[in-house]
Design an enzyme around this catalytic site. Structure first.
Site, PDB file in Angstrom:
ATOM      1  N   GLU A 168       0.802  -1.223   0.000  1.00  0.00           N
ATOM      2  CA  GLU A 168       0.000   0.000   0.000  1.00  0.00           C
ATOM      3  C   GLU A 168       0.840   1.281   0.000  1.00  0.00           C
ATOM      4  O   GLU A 168       0.818   2.072   0.952  1.00  0.00           O
ATOM      5  CB  GLU A 168      -0.961   0.006   1.185  1.00  0.00           C
ATOM      6  CG  GLU A 168      -1.936  -1.138   1.186  1.00  0.00           C
ATOM      7  CD  GLU A 168      -2.934  -1.105   2.334  1.00  0.00           C
ATOM      8  OE1 GLU A 168      -3.851  -1.930   2.325  1.00  0.00           O
ATOM      9  OE2 GLU A 168      -2.799  -0.237   3.224  1.00  0.00           O
ATOM     10  N   GLU A 366      -5.232  -8.675   1.342  1.00  0.00           N
ATOM     11  CA  GLU A 366      -5.830  -8.277   2.618  1.00  0.00           C
ATOM     12  C   GLU A 366      -7.316  -8.053   2.417  1.00  0.00           C
ATOM     13  O   GLU A 366      -7.729  -7.418   1.446  1.00  0.00           O
ATOM     14  CB  GLU A 366      -5.227  -6.976   3.168  1.00  0.00           C
ATOM     15  CG  GLU A 366      -3.829  -7.060   3.703  1.00  0.00           C
ATOM     16  CD  GLU A 366      -3.361  -5.722   4.280  1.00  0.00           C
ATOM     17  OE1 GLU A 366      -4.227  -4.923   4.718  1.00  0.00           O
ATOM     18  OE2 GLU A 366      -2.144  -5.479   4.279  1.00  0.00           O
TER      19      GLU A 366
END
Length: 478
Positions: A168, A366
């Site tokens: 991320e 995720e």
């Protein structure tokens, strides 16, 4: 099964769980570990809920054999974890043998239990020593990351097949350097864009050194977080608002990795900051476009947007340079984090990615939800809301696969309740409950449910409805 039916996933589908080093390890001052930007950030008053820090977290640094045993007991085949750069290189440059030795032991422990280790090289914990010399604001940090990647690979590459460079970069750049809610806490939209570019450059340079050293069968990736955009009205102003948010949240990181460069419309949206394009040097976009073997997809919630009457008015979205629209409040049901639960957006996202990069396999790296878990009188944690969340989002993944998306795996976030960044310990995402006073681990009903799904390579059709009807985890999963 609940009604005699099930939704089967493809043979060989990769299941597992994920964590991050600063969120679980603790041991912040042991074995020569250096300070990270999160150590510095959490020491500042008012940065984290309740003044929480990751100094102890889940004490995984000492308790990793217990945690690996839990993964094995629950039957999760893959464990995605991140390496702490300041533990391995306290100054960001020099190897600390006792630091890399921890991950050497962890990998061996995982393999001894038949668990596939998946290494993430960077999950936000930059060495403070590198931040002191500019952090992600300067290109040199990207070069140091490539050296770090080579160092970790040289220690673990003989046993680890799956590698991810960054987790991320959106959060590292935009939350860390743009709106300051994450470490290092800098508030400057132009700097955020530069940091984002240097993070992608770090990915590209790391891919080069990893490919050079790679053995047959090893696979390399990057993990990006996505938020599909929802609008209430299908007209040009709403479509324009959606375009702006999608460009800055999703495409600005994805398209360069795919070899398409920065989207022209996004460059136009942020041209007034005069920051991103000057940071791009000759050859950078080729470096960033180094081929990857699969794309990690992190998904938690969609975002709703609406146009503002004044197209030059600053947006409330917190993304660098965006104007002319606002993000709307999420709509129920919400998680305890206040995130909207719209599983069909996950299906839409996976199908959009399949169209956008049709030859690139996808892994949901995720996905999960925080809820206010309670330990019942008998010591059991009946987290039906989380079971429903997983059931509905796994069905969303299955629908995407049925419609042609090449999704190869799913990793639940997270194995353990942990330090949830600026929210401290106020939000529990874990399949396993952690009492942060005693460090006692308690397996939640959601972990048992997910364990059954993994063992069957299938999800019971209608599972979330059974939970809503008050069924126990045993009825739903068995």
């Amino acid at each position: 099964m609940t009604n005699g039916q099930e939704l089967a996933f493809p043979p060989g589908f990769a299941w597992g769980v994920a964590t991050a080093s600063y969120q679980i390890e603790g041991g912040a001052k042991e074995d020569g570990r250096g300070a990270s930007i999160w150590d510095t950030f959490t020491a500042r008053e008012g940065t984290v809920v309740n003044g929480d820090t990751g100094e102890t977290a889940c004490d995984h640094f000492h308790r990793y054999p217990e945690d690996v045993a839990l993964i094995a007991e629950l039957g999760f085949p893959t464990y995605r974890f991140s390496v702490s750069w300041p533990r391995v290189m306290p100054d960001g440059r020099t190897l600390q043998p006792s630091g890399i030795a921890f991950y050497d032991r962890l990998v061996d422990e995982l393999l001894s239990h038949g668990i596939n280790p998946m290494v993430t090289l960077y999950h936000w914990d930059l060495p403070q020593a590198l931040e002191d010399t500019g952090g992600w604001r300067v290109r040199d940090t990207a070069a140091r990351f490539a050296d770090y990647a080579a160092t970790v690979y040289s220690a673990l590459g003989d046993r680890v097949q799956e590698w991810t460079t960054l987790n991320e970069p959106f959060c590292s750049a935009f939350l860390g350097y743009g709106n300051g809610v994450h470490a290092p806490g800098i508030v400057d939209p132009g700097t955020a864009l530069v940091a984002g570019h240097h993070l992608l450059l770090a990915h590209g340079w790391a891919m080069d050194v990893l490919r050079t050293a790679a053995s047959p069968g090893q696979r390399f990736s990057i993990v990006l977080n996505f938020s599909p955009v929802l609008v209430d009205v299908d007209d040009e102003p709403h479509r324009e608002a959606a375009r702006k948010f999608d460009g800055m949240h999703n495409r600005i990181f994805l398209d360069p990795v795919l070899g398409r460069g920065y989207p022209e419309d996004v460059l136009g949206d942020v041209a007034h900051l005069q920051a991103l394009e000057p940071a791009i040097h000759d050859g950078d976009l080729t470096t960033i476009a180094a081929p990857i073997d699969w794309l990690g997809v992190n998904y938690y919630a969609p975002t709703r947007v609406a146009p503002l009457p004044d197209p030059t008015a600053p947006s409330n979205c917190g993304l660098p340079g965006l104007r002319g629209f606002n993000v709307l409040p999420p709509r129920g049901p919400l998680t305890s984090f206040g995130w909207e639960q719209t599983p069909e957006s996950l299906t839409d996202l996976l199908l959009w990615l399949h169209r956008h990069c049709p030859d690139l396999p996808l892994v949901v790296a995720e996905n999960g939800a925080a809820f206010p878990d309670a330990v019942d009188f008998d010591g059991r944690i009946r987290d039906g809301e989380r079971i429903r969340y997983f059931a509905e989002h796994l069905r969303a993944v299955h629908r995407a696969i049925e419609q042609g998306a090449d999704v190869r795996g799913y990793l639940a976030w997270s194995l353990l309740d942990n330090f949830e960044w600026a929210m401290g310990y106020s939000q529990r995402f874990g399949l396993v409950h952690v009492d942060f006073d005693t460090q006692q681990r308690t397996i939640k009903d959601s972990a048992r449910f997910y364990s059954h799904v993994v063992a069957a390579n299938a999800i019971p059709d209608g599972a979330s409805n059974a939970i809503l009807d008050g069924a126990s985890v045993d009825r739903v999963a068995d």
